[in-house]
Enzyme design. Sequence first.
Site: not given
Length: 302
Positions: A130, A65, A106, A134, A18-19, A41
């Site tokens: 989503y 995520a 988030t 979260k 991911g970023q 995992d």
Amino acid sequence: MAGAPARPFTILVIGRSGQLATALARSGRAGLHCIGRPDVDFDRPETLAAAFAAHAPALVVNAAAWTAVDAAESDPEGAARANRDGPALLARLCADRGIPLIHVSTDYVFDGSKGAPYVETDPTSPRTVYGRSKAEGERAILAAHDRAIILRTSWVYSPYGRNFVRTMLNAGAKNPVLRVVGDQHGNPTSADDLADAILAIVDTIDRDGWHDAYAGLFHAAGSGDTSWHGLAVAALQEAARAGQPMPEVLAIATADWPTPAARPQDSRLDCTRLHDVFGIRLPWWRDSVARVVARSLETPPA
């Protein structure tokens, strides 16, 4: 005779592609190890236990995520496993070892109807699968571990991978006119800036040890706010300075761009607590966009 050099403060980052994980890995930080699928995992708890045994971390960062907001609407169980159950397990493993956990959440835990920047004590009110997964993950982590730091961030972009800024750069290079939502507002956040903030928190814990004031929720997003349209224009203006054609960018309403998951209209985050506790304030979003665009133009699209 001089003693052996001190062992680096070992940071285990869950998530590899991911970023944020990419930004952390690119930092070159000594003692930092990024691991992800298939080696680790959330659906296979034994892989997490094995990773802890192999690396003996002093601190864990969860950068893994389910971030496919629209896809989560049709797979709530998958989103819950990735964003609630897996992080809760990670928190328990950290609690068992007495080590801090930094978890990334988030702005989508809010519905965007407040009309002012959200603070950490505002009640969550997610509008999407989503966001709900979260928010549930946040609660599960805080219930499992008293040394958990949860960083809520927003509108993350970077020079690598798939994200809004790179999508706009690619689209702007091919199309004379773009239509971008202009009535949703938030804080664009560079993954590099977020990685720097996380490493600054790690440095504080490494230097001063753990303090109870570090625990809980923090908002960690780029300084300043804009709309998706404003972010697109800023990115494309930077690209135009580098020679890319500047398209016309039309602001449209959310209703003109329907998506399976309803986005919050105004998810701006107040990041005062992050500064008060850790002395950290992320850079102004416009400056970070300029840096990311310059690097993106050197990096082929993913």
